[in-house]
Every structure is written in C-alpha cells, then in structure tokens.
Motif scaffolding. Structure first.
Motif, PDB file in Angstrom:
ATOM      1  N   THR A 114       0.795  -1.230   0.000  1.00 17.31           N
ATOM      2  CA  THR A 114       0.000   0.000   0.000  1.00 17.31           C
ATOM      3  C   THR A 114       0.826   1.277   0.000  1.00 17.31           C
ATOM      4  OG1 THR A 114      -1.914   1.018   1.084  1.00 17.31           O
ATOM      5  CG2 THR A 114      -0.161   0.160   2.520  1.00 17.31           C
ATOM      6  N   GLY A 115       2.161   1.174   0.179  1.00 20.98           N
ATOM      7  CA  GLY A 115       2.969   2.387   0.303  1.00 20.98           C
ATOM      8  C   GLY A 115       2.635   3.081   1.607  1.00 20.98           C
ATOM      9  N   GLY A 116       2.384   4.379   1.540  1.00 20.62           N
ATOM     10  CA  GLY A 116       1.978   5.122   2.722  1.00 20.62           C
ATOM     11  C   GLY A 116       0.489   5.076   2.987  1.00 20.62           C
ATOM     12  N   GLY A 117      -0.243   4.295   2.171  1.00 22.83           N
ATOM     13  CA  GLY A 117      -1.677   4.146   2.368  1.00 22.83           C
ATOM     14  C   GLY A 117      -2.523   5.238   1.749  1.00 22.83           C
ATOM     15  N   GLU A 118      -1.904   6.180   1.031  1.00 28.57           N
ATOM     16  CA  GLU A 118      -2.647   7.344   0.531  1.00 28.57           C
ATOM     17  C   GLU A 118      -3.740   6.964  -0.469  1.00 28.57           C
ATOM     18  OE1 GLU A 118       1.725   8.524   1.172  1.00 28.57           O
ATOM     19  OE2 GLU A 118       0.635   6.891   0.179  1.00 28.57           O
ATOM     20  N   VAL A 119      -3.424   6.056  -1.386  1.00 27.24           N
ATOM     21  CA  VAL A 119      -4.397   5.710  -2.425  1.00 27.24           C
ATOM     22  C   VAL A 119      -5.582   4.959  -1.813  1.00 27.24           C
ATOM     23  CG1 VAL A 119      -4.764   4.386  -4.542  1.00 27.24           C
ATOM     24  CG2 VAL A 119      -2.671   5.709  -4.245  1.00 27.24           C
ATOM     25  N   LEU A 120      -5.308   4.005  -0.932  1.00 28.25           N
ATOM     26  CA  LEU A 120      -6.394   3.280  -0.290  1.00 28.25           C
ATOM     27  C   LEU A 120      -7.244   4.216   0.571  1.00 28.25           C
ATOM     28  CD1 LEU A 120      -7.835   0.622   0.312  1.00 28.25           C
ATOM     29  CD2 LEU A 120      -6.163   0.202   2.124  1.00 28.25           C
ATOM     30  N   ALA A 153       1.498   4.220   6.886  1.00 23.70           N
ATOM     31  CA  ALA A 153       0.211   3.664   6.479  1.00 23.70           C
ATOM     32  C   ALA A 153      -0.644   3.301   7.688  1.00 23.70           C
ATOM     33  CB  ALA A 153       0.438   2.432   5.597  1.00 23.70           C
ATOM     34  N   THR A 154      -0.015   2.777   8.726  1.00 23.06           N
ATOM     35  CA  THR A 154      -0.766   2.424   9.932  1.00 23.06           C
ATOM     36  C   THR A 154      -1.423   3.656  10.534  1.00 23.06           C
ATOM     37  OG1 THR A 154       0.682   0.544  10.398  1.00 23.06           O
ATOM     38  CG2 THR A 154      -0.592   1.421  12.235  1.00 23.06           C
ATOM     39  N   ALA A 155      -0.655   4.738  10.649  1.00 23.87           N
ATOM     40  CA  ALA A 155      -1.207   5.967  11.226  1.00 23.87           C
ATOM     41  C   ALA A 155      -2.346   6.524  10.382  1.00 23.87           C
ATOM     42  CB  ALA A 155      -0.099   7.009  11.368  1.00 23.87           C
ATOM     43  N   LEU A 156      -2.227   6.412   9.066  1.00 26.63           N
ATOM     44  CA  LEU A 156      -3.254   6.960   8.176  1.00 26.63           C
ATOM     45  C   LEU A 156      -4.499   6.087   8.104  1.00 26.63           C
ATOM     46  CD1 LEU A 156      -3.947   9.182   6.078  1.00 26.63           C
ATOM     47  CD2 LEU A 156      -2.910   7.708   4.339  1.00 26.63           C
ATOM     48  N   PRO A 215      -7.478   4.752  11.587  1.00 30.90           N
ATOM     49  CA  PRO A 215      -8.765   5.378  11.891  1.00 30.90           C
ATOM     50  C   PRO A 215      -9.919   4.889  11.010  1.00 30.90           C
ATOM     51  CG  PRO A 215      -7.020   7.030  11.889  1.00 30.90           C
ATOM     52  CD  PRO A 215      -6.421   5.773  11.353  1.00 30.90           C
ATOM     53  N   ARG A 216      -9.597   4.315   9.867  1.00 30.23           N
ATOM     54  CA  ARG A 216     -10.637   3.752   8.993  1.00 30.23           C
ATOM     55  C   ARG A 216     -10.882   2.268   9.283  1.00 30.23           C
ATOM     56  NH1 ARG A 216     -12.372   7.272   5.273  1.00 30.23           N
ATOM     57  NH2 ARG A 216     -10.977   8.885   4.462  1.00 30.23           N
ATOM     58  N   GLY A 217     -10.206   1.730  10.280  1.00 22.97           N
ATOM     59  CA  GLY A 217     -10.393   0.331  10.626  1.00 22.97           C
ATOM     60  C   GLY A 217      -9.609  -0.631   9.768  1.00 22.97           C
ATOM     61  N   VAL A 218      -8.580  -0.131   9.091  1.00 24.09           N
ATOM     62  CA  VAL A 218      -7.759  -0.967   8.207  1.00 24.09           C
ATOM     63  C   VAL A 218      -6.572  -1.519   8.996  1.00 24.09           C
ATOM     64  CG1 VAL A 218      -6.365  -1.043   6.105  1.00 24.09           C
ATOM     65  CG2 VAL A 218      -8.418   0.405   6.203  1.00 24.09           C
ATOM     66  N   ALA A 219      -6.343  -2.818   8.901  1.00 21.24           N
ATOM     67  CA  ALA A 219      -5.173  -3.451   9.506  1.00 21.24           C
ATOM     68  C   ALA A 219      -4.026  -3.438   8.502  1.00 21.24           C
ATOM     69  CB  ALA A 219      -5.498  -4.877   9.917  1.00 21.24           C
TER      70      ALA A 219
END
Length: 219
Positions: free
Chosen positions: A16-22, A49-52, A55-59
């Motif tokens: 996911t990288g830094g999670g920005e796209v997801l 990615a964890t920090a981002l 809050p959306r409930g993504v592991a």
C-alpha cells in the motif's frame, strides 16, 4: 476502485505504500468493506500507512514484497494494488475467492526512460522491456486468472526547470539509484542548458490497468 470497495466484503491492498491511495478510495466508497487489510514491506511506510489507515479500521500488515502473502486461501473477494514492483500472480490467485477480482494499476515498460537514460545512458532491451503488459497478462493467465480488461496508457511528462528534475529523482529513488546532485552534476548542467535553450524536457510515463477475475462463483 472506490465503487468496487463499496461492493466487497473483504479487500486486500498489496504493498500500500503510505496508504494514501487506499485512504482516498475508502473516503469515496459508497460504504466501508467489513474487512480491509493492507500489506507493506518498507518499515517507514508501514508506520505511515498504519497511522493513516487505522482510523478507517484498516489493519496494516508488515510483509516483505517478495514473501508469500500471510493470508489463508480464498480470504478476499477483492485484491487491489498500485504500482507493485512485481505482481506475484500465484499468490494473488491463491488469496482470491473464486469469482473474486484483482484490480490494479501497474507501471509499464520504459517508464520515464527519456529521463533515466539521460543520467544512466542507454539501457539494455531486457530492462527497457520489463513490466510489459502482455507479458504480465500471460503470467496472470498462467496462474489460472482471467484477464477481463487490460488498458495501457503512455502519458506525457514535462520538466520545466532543473529543480523539478532534482525533486523528482530524490522522491522516485529507483529511477536513478544513488542519485545525488554532486554525483550527477554534469548531466544536470546539460539538462539545465537543454531546458533553457529548447523548453521543457519531455518524458513519458507508462501505466496499465488490470481488471482480472478468478474463475468460479463467490460463496
């Protein structure tokens, strides 16, 4: 991608990288999937990615890019990815449910190679032709997946000043490995003169979009 997320029950975002796209897609999905998981291999990105995404409930699961996916067979009905280094088709097929979908954007062959070859010189054919969409299609089909759609694009990039080139190469570090201004000063000066004399330096980014289905029916 956002629309697909709203129709799924279990989704995996690979690397996911830094999670920005997801994060962007989840924010625009009609509803949140009951289960969303992401993998990432680079430790700084795992933390980001964890920090981002938490809050959306993504592991977010720390998993090396080349390792088997740490999930059970048929765990997901949707697998997504953006710019995987190398798609591991057997693993993607394994974790998808029958009838599940892989939806992803991949980097294509020779992406931004006008810029790469300005700094590194001509690259061998096997490097220029890597990540070819038809080769990846064949590999996906060999893993037992059906390619529903494959769409390729070649997109124009313009660098209007040498500062933009330096910023790009410092951010996209795999384009010119080990890039520093000091090590590549002659090439930078030559490119600066080109931009001043002839206008923006033009390169082309290549991308392809995969919509792939695992045969069978979802339960």
């Amino acid at each position: 991608m956002a629309q697909r997320l709203g129709r799924t029950s279990a989704v995996l975002d690979i690397q996911t990288g830094g999670g920005e796209v997801l994060d962007f897609a989840l924010g625009r999905a009609p509803k949140m999937p009951p289960l969303t998981v992401a993998t990432e291999g680079w430790p700084p990105n795992v933390a980001k990615a964890t920090a981002l995404l938490r809050p959306r409930g993504v592991a977010v699961v720390a998993a090396p890019e080349d390792a088997p996916l740490p999930f059970a067979d048929g765990a997901f009905d949707l697998v997504v990815s953006r710019h995987p280094v190398r798609p591991h088709w057997d693993e993607i097929a394994r974790v998808l449910q029958p009838g599940g979908t892989y939806f992803a954007q991949h980097v294509g062959p020779g992406s931004a190679f006008e810029l790469v070859e300005h700094f590194l010189g001509p690259q061998p054919d096997e490097v220029r032709g890597g990540r070819h969409p038809e080769r990846e299609r064949a590999d996906a089909e060999a893993a037992g997946l059906d390619v529903v759609e494959l769409r390729a694009e070649r997109l124009r990039m313009e660098f209007h000043d040498i500062g933009a080139v330096v910023h790009f190469l410092r951010k996209v570090v795999w384009m010119v490995p080990g890039f520093t201004v000091e090590a590549y000063e002659p090439q930078l000066r030559a490119l600066h003169r080109h931009i001043e004399d002839e206008g923006p330096f033009v390169a082309h980014s290549t991308r392809h979009l995969f919509d792939i289905r695992k045969p069978g029916s979802q339960t």
